[in-house]
Design a protein around this motif. Structure first.
Motif, mmCIF file in Angstrom:
data_model
loop_
_atom_site.group_PDB
_atom_site.id
_atom_site.type_symbol
_atom_site.label_atom_id
_atom_site.label_comp_id
_atom_site.label_asym_id
_atom_site.label_seq_id
_atom_site.Cartn_x
_atom_site.Cartn_y
_atom_site.Cartn_z
ATOM 1 N N GLN A 97 38.284 34.756 49.260
ATOM 2 C CA GLN A 97 38.229 33.554 48.425
ATOM 3 C C GLN A 97 38.207 33.991 46.966
ATOM 4 O O GLN A 97 37.319 34.711 46.533
ATOM 5 C CB GLN A 97 36.993 32.720 48.744
ATOM 6 N N TYR A 98 39.221 33.563 46.216
ATOM 7 C CA TYR A 98 39.334 33.968 44.824
ATOM 8 C C TYR A 98 38.438 33.111 43.930
ATOM 9 O O TYR A 98 38.148 31.953 44.245
ATOM 10 C CB TYR A 98 40.786 33.852 44.353
ATOM 11 N N TYR A 119 45.467 38.029 55.164
ATOM 12 C CA TYR A 119 45.377 36.752 54.468
ATOM 13 C C TYR A 119 46.454 36.722 53.396
ATOM 14 O O TYR A 119 46.933 37.766 52.937
ATOM 15 C CB TYR A 119 43.993 36.550 53.836
ATOM 16 N N ASN A 120 46.862 35.524 52.999
ATOM 17 C CA ASN A 120 47.877 35.395 51.960
ATOM 18 C C ASN A 120 47.251 35.745 50.620
ATOM 19 O O ASN A 120 46.328 35.073 50.164
ATOM 20 C CB ASN A 120 48.450 33.978 51.933
ATOM 21 N N ALA A 121 47.745 36.799 50.004
ATOM 22 C CA ALA A 121 47.156 37.276 48.757
ATOM 23 C C ALA A 121 47.561 36.439 47.555
ATOM 24 O O ALA A 121 47.017 36.603 46.466
ATOM 25 C CB ALA A 121 47.552 38.739 48.523
ATOM 26 N N GLU A 122 48.527 35.530 47.751
ATOM 27 C CA GLU A 122 49.020 34.711 46.649
ATOM 28 C C GLU A 122 48.385 33.329 46.670
ATOM 29 O O GLU A 122 48.433 32.641 47.692
ATOM 30 C CB GLU A 122 50.542 34.561 46.733
ATOM 31 N N VAL A 123 47.789 32.915 45.544
ATOM 32 C CA VAL A 123 47.301 31.546 45.430
ATOM 33 C C VAL A 123 48.526 30.632 45.390
ATOM 34 O O VAL A 123 49.477 30.886 44.663
ATOM 35 C CB VAL A 123 46.456 31.360 44.156
ATOM 36 N N GLY A 124 48.501 29.571 46.199
ATOM 37 C CA GLY A 124 49.666 28.702 46.291
ATOM 38 C C GLY A 124 50.582 29.084 47.432
ATOM 39 O O GLY A 124 51.591 28.424 47.689
#
Length: 201
Positions: free
Chosen positions: A17-18, A42-47
């Motif tokens: 969680q960023y 996990y998807n490292a890109e927000v969006g």
């Protein structure tokens, strides 16, 4: 040779969680057609942007709940027979602009079965295989200083121990085997640092 699994090595590997985000990044299982490998991440890109290798189908991603590393490993082991069918029936195809992965008839059928198997609607994930995410208000009671004896001299190592104790207690509150709380470590350090400031004042 067949598909090999790149196993998760820690219980909370799929949780990320960023700062500034209200929920964890989506988790997925990925089948790499070219390397014939299954992995969970996990998807490292927000969006949720994806690399070209995913966009063009060479790396196939399937959304899963945020599982524990152990839960993800068990799921991938169940998927190997279907994944083997997918990697055995595809080809690189020029679509006029890019090379893309084109699945054969059996690969398409196998992938449909695979997606159905990992669907949260189709599988009853055991509670102890899913990471339980807590927010800071739910994880703390405002009495951590007294309860855990936090002082200005408390070391970072002891703070880490306290965090682990709190998370273990949260896991026991429900059926999950692993609990996480974004910001808990920094919260405990802030409590300690405030005591240091008061001492130095």
């Amino acid at each position: 040779m067949g598909v090999t699994i790149s196993y998760c090595s820690s219980s909370t590997e799929l949780f990320r969680q960023y700062d500034g985000q209200h929920e964890a990044q989506p988790a997925y299982i990925e089948l790499d057609l070219e390397s014939e490998t299954l992995l969970a991440s996990y998807n490292a890109e927000v969006g949720n942007a994806v690399p070209f290798s995913v966009y063009h189908g060479f790396e196939r991603r399937y959304t899963i709940p945020v599982l524990t590393g152990e839960g993800a490993n068990q799921l991938m082991e169940r998927l190997v027979p279907l994944a083997n069918r997918v990697v055995a029936d595809w080809e690189r195809h020029w679509d006029g602009n890019n090379f893309v992965a084109r699945l054969g008839e059996d690969a398409v059928a196998a992938e449909e079965e695979l997606e159905e198997l990992i669907s949260a609607d189709a599988i009853d994930y055991p509670a102890d295989s899913v990471v339980a995410a807590w927010d800071i208000d739910g994880a703390t009671n405002g009495h951590e200083v007294e309860e855990f004896g936090i002082t200005a001299q408390t070391t970072d190592a002891r703070i880490d121990e306290i965090e682990a104790e709190i998370l273990a207690g949260l896991a026991e509150c429900g059926e999950a085997s692993v609990a996480v709380c974004d910001g808990l470590s920094s919260h405990l350090r802030t409590l300690r640092d405030e005591l240091r400031e008061d001492q130095d004042a």
